[in-house]
Design a protein around this motif. Sequence first.
Motif, PDB file in Angstrom:
ATOM      1  N   HIS A  57       0.657  -1.199   0.582  1.00 10.79           N
ATOM      2  CA  HIS A  57      -0.223  -0.279   0.103  1.00 10.79           C
ATOM      3  C   HIS A  57       1.317   1.554  -0.251  1.00 10.79           C
ATOM      4  O   HIS A  57       0.603   2.071  -0.664  1.00 10.79           O
ATOM      5  CB  HIS A  57      -0.666   0.337   0.914  1.00 10.79           C
ATOM      6  CG  HIS A  57      -2.202   0.805   1.376  1.00 10.79           C
ATOM      7  ND1 HIS A  57      -2.675   1.265   0.307  1.00 10.79           N
ATOM      8  CD2 HIS A  57      -1.810   2.032   1.945  1.00 10.79           C
ATOM      9  CE1 HIS A  57      -3.819   2.404   0.651  1.00 10.79           C
ATOM     10  NE2 HIS A  57      -2.983   3.161   1.410  1.00 10.79           N
ATOM     11  N   TYR A  62      -0.563   0.170  -4.583  1.00  8.97           N
ATOM     12  CA  TYR A  62      -1.445  -1.237  -4.668  1.00  8.97           C
ATOM     13  C   TYR A  62      -3.132  -0.654  -3.551  1.00  8.97           C
ATOM     14  O   TYR A  62      -3.023   0.433  -2.151  1.00  8.97           O
ATOM     15  CB  TYR A  62      -1.128  -2.070  -3.901  1.00  8.97           C
ATOM     16  CG  TYR A  62      -0.544  -3.155  -5.303  1.00  8.97           C
ATOM     17  CD1 TYR A  62      -0.098  -2.112  -5.894  1.00  8.97           C
ATOM     18  CD2 TYR A  62      -0.263  -4.252  -5.338  1.00  8.97           C
ATOM     19  CE1 TYR A  62       0.554  -2.728  -6.641  1.00  8.97           C
ATOM     20  CE2 TYR A  62       0.213  -4.851  -6.046  1.00  8.97           C
ATOM     21  CZ  TYR A  62       1.183  -4.231  -6.634  1.00  8.97           C
ATOM     22  OH  TYR A  62       2.179  -4.538  -7.371  1.00  8.97           O
ATOM     23  N   GLY A  63      -4.684  -0.694  -4.075  1.00  9.38           N
ATOM     24  CA  GLY A  63      -5.448  -0.561  -3.438  1.00  9.38           C
ATOM     25  C   GLY A  63      -5.681  -1.634  -3.124  1.00  9.38           C
ATOM     26  O   GLY A  63      -4.932  -3.372  -3.192  1.00  9.38           O
ATOM     27  N   GLU A  66      -6.813  -4.936  -4.551  1.00  4.67           N
ATOM     28  CA  GLU A  66      -5.453  -5.287  -5.594  1.00  4.67           C
ATOM     29  C   GLU A  66      -4.140  -6.219  -4.395  1.00  4.67           C
ATOM     30  O   GLU A  66      -3.895  -7.222  -5.066  1.00  4.67           O
ATOM     31  CB  GLU A  66      -3.986  -4.210  -6.347  1.00  4.67           C
ATOM     32  CG  GLU A  66      -4.895  -3.459  -7.081  1.00  4.67           C
ATOM     33  CD  GLU A  66      -3.805  -2.474  -7.804  1.00  4.67           C
ATOM     34  OE1 GLU A  66      -3.153  -3.272  -8.612  1.00  4.67           O
ATOM     35  OE2 GLU A  66      -3.958  -1.828  -7.311  1.00  4.67           O
TER      36      GLU A  66
END
Lengths: 214, 305
Positions: A57, A62-63, A66
């Motif tokens: 993150h 990344y969300g 993901e």
Amino acid sequence: MKVIQESDIQERDVDFLALRVFLKVIEILGGPAKIIEYRNLTWLPSLMVSSYAVVLHEEMGYGYEEIAKFLGTTKNTIKAMLSASVELVKEKLMEALEEGEGDKVEENKLKTHVAGALAKLAYKEIKEGREELGLLSHFVSHLSDVYQIYWPPIVLKKIKGLDFPVTKEKIYEKLKELTIEGFKFDEIYRDFPDTIHSPSSLLKLIAEKIKQKK
Amino acid sequence: MEDVITLSSALTDAIEVEGTPSGVQGLDNLFFKTKIQNGKITVIPLNGIPKFSVVNITGANDTGKSIIAEQFTIKQASLGNNTVFVTVETPAKFLVSSLKERAYAMSINPHSIENNIFIVDAENNDSLRENVANLLDTLANVIKKYKIRNVVIDSVTGLYEAKEISARTIVRKIYNFLKKFYQTAILVSQKRSAHDEFSVEGAGGYAVPHIVDCNIAIAKKIIESFYDEKLYGKPIGEMVRLFRIDGCRMCGHDTSTRILEITNTGLVVIGKTLSELRSALKREKNEEADKNESNTRIRYTGKGR
């Protein structure tokens, strides 16, 4: 026009950073011996997952979805990990550990948000230069052999147990008996700032002072 | 770093607002700053886009966004300012051809600037395109190694393809990075939403425009009426491009909607404002009316004889 080649392309080592975060979490919890003592070895998989989630993150942007896909878990688990309040968890967990009741933390089950908060705390510590001391000592010790400078691992060994950031007086208490490259620590530490933020910044300060004195 | 600073120390550290040429005819005089000279407020053109600013250019396809980015790259390189071009859409070898063509059109020998342009081919490298951290680490390395002054990314939209929810996070990281390294930057973003062409959301979408320093929105308009035909001087069914600076927090700027033209040599030129076109049309109509009136008078006088 120069097209940038592979040699100039930088790739972040997510694996290694996640491992460093994981080791730092273990250090925060009192080290491997304490985890064994409290029979909390079952926490380790969750801590590895949360360490990875925080790194993905923070470093890779990344969300939740993901990360969940990457780690093979659910989006809600990741959300709980990454939105956990570090301060709240730190307060509760530290209280329990300090009172020697680590085995009673959440009845031996590490809740997702607690794992997340610990990983977030560890990540912050690393970013502020407070690497897991064992890992730092290991590398410093190797480099000491290579460069034949032997004082850094001794300093790290002596400051073990100090909770950084720390006052220069506390550092002095631990190192006052030391003589580094012919200089007594008493002569070296006087111009230090009042607060020292990390073991690595302490090593840097000592190296600078010795250089000046030479 | 201190979290709270006094205004006096902030003013000492503040960067002087100045312009850096964009290479786009008609664009550089649209940004300005104000100064007090002899007790009077004076508006001074920057003669360029504001230095150290992050400019987001947005629009649908075929609006000239990439051309502006290329013109900026070539102009800056011709001034000796090293510029890195991150290509996310076009493979590097095709971009090089395009930059060469653009340089010739700008009367600049491409060989004279080849040591000042650096290309990061993110189109061809998944790890750069998919991981903004890797891209920024690479850019940091390139900026330090080659003393880069400007960064162009075409397009940032390609960095959050199929993960639009992360758009703000990604653009925020890029913005903070560019500020940290004191770069003047052009970010190209594709307008894909159904928002009005010239709305703030039109300028990149997903709240990206709120992050950057300056937004430029470009829109296409089809000539559909006789009035449009007369106003834009193009026949029905043809297309015109409209240009507007949609906010700039670094300095003052022109706020009007203007015509954007792509010349037959493939260069973008910013033209007249729509109000100038309307005034010209009105003037033309009045002149025509005057002419008709005087013709009528002549005819009437003729009948009388």
